[in-house]
Design a protein around this motif. Structure first.
Motif, short mmCIF file in Angstrom:
data_model
loop_
_atom_site.label_atom_id
_atom_site.label_comp_id
_atom_site.label_asym_id
_atom_site.label_seq_id
_atom_site.Cartn_x
_atom_site.Cartn_y
_atom_site.Cartn_z
N LYS A 116 0.84 -1.20 0.00
CA LYS A 116 0.00 0.00 0.00
C LYS A 116 0.88 1.26 0.00
O LYS A 116 0.56 2.23 -0.69
N SER B 249 1.83 6.94 -6.60
CA SER B 249 0.76 7.91 -6.93
C SER B 249 1.24 9.34 -6.70
O SER B 249 1.00 10.23 -7.52
N VAL B 250 1.93 9.57 -5.60
CA VAL B 250 2.44 10.90 -5.29
C VAL B 250 3.47 11.33 -6.34
O VAL B 250 3.44 12.46 -6.84
N TRP C 257 2.22 1.90 -3.54
CA TRP C 257 1.22 2.51 -4.42
C TRP C 257 1.00 3.98 -4.07
O TRP C 257 0.84 4.82 -4.96
N THR C 258 1.01 4.30 -2.81
CA THR C 258 0.85 5.69 -2.38
C THR C 258 2.02 6.52 -2.86
O THR C 258 1.84 7.63 -3.40
N ILE D 1 3.73 10.26 -9.45
CA ILE D 1 3.03 10.50 -10.71
C ILE D 1 2.32 11.85 -10.68
O ILE D 1 2.37 12.62 -11.64
N ILE D 2 1.68 12.16 -9.58
CA ILE D 2 0.98 13.45 -9.46
C ILE D 2 1.98 14.60 -9.54
O ILE D 2 1.73 15.60 -10.22
#
Length: 188
Positions: free
Chosen positions: A2, A9-10, A5-6, A12-13
């Protein structure tokens, strides 16, 4: 898992935000450049309007002021020079000279009372004065756009974006000629 993935995601953002900022910066410099070009087109539009009015004004004044041949010759030369000018700098210089000559032409007209009463002359003079005002407004708008572009170009990231887009040269301001400060002298 998890946390991976977090973190992903950060990252990528963050890359998306940087990418969007970069694209926006590249687009913004193009918009500024186009605004300068558009403003210059409006200046040219008004200069062309003046150029189109001048022959009518000159012909009207010529009928009364036959001995002002040098003034009319200079006006004709400047109209031709403006038409042949290919760069903004050349057009700016010619337009500034034309403003001075038009001032002299209007001073000459003051010496002919019959001319001042002629309705054609009055109409042409009003149109020319209105055109000169329009030119002044468009020059001001153009200079504002040039200021925006040149200022942005001098910022850290603005310089980078301009360089990437190939817009390295600053735009030139439309400034009055040195002779504009002198009062036109007309002698007979």
């Amino acid at each position: 898992m998890k946390n991976l993935w977090t973190l992903l995601s950060v990252v990528i953002i963050i890359f998306l935000i940087i990418g969007l900022w970069f694209i926006n910066g590249l687009n913004y410099v193009v918009k500024l450049d186009e605004a300068v070009r558009s403003s210059w087109a409006q200046v040219e539009n008004q200069l062309q309007r003046r150029n189109d009015l001048i022959p009518n004004l000159v012909n009207t004044v010529k009928g009364y002021a036959v001995h002002e041949k040098d003034l009319f010759t200079k006006i004709t030369e400047l109209r031709s020079q403006w038409g042949k000018a290919s760069t903004e700098k050349e057009k700016i210089a010619t337009a500034n000279e034309m403003s001075g000559i038009i001032s002299r032409l209007l001073v000459v007209s003051e010496n002919y009372p019959d001319l001042k009463a002629n309705q054609n002359f009055i109409n042409l003079q009003a149109q020319l004065e209105g055109t000169e005002n329009r030119i002044a407004v468009e020059r001001m708008r153009y200079n504002r756009m040039v200021e925006s572009f040149n200022s942005y170009k001098r910022t850290v990231f603005g310089g980078l974006f301009c360089s990437i887009r190939g817009l390295n040269a600053p735009h030139e301001y439309f400034s009055a000629s040195k002779d504009a400060k002198n009062v036109p002298v007309v002698s007979f």
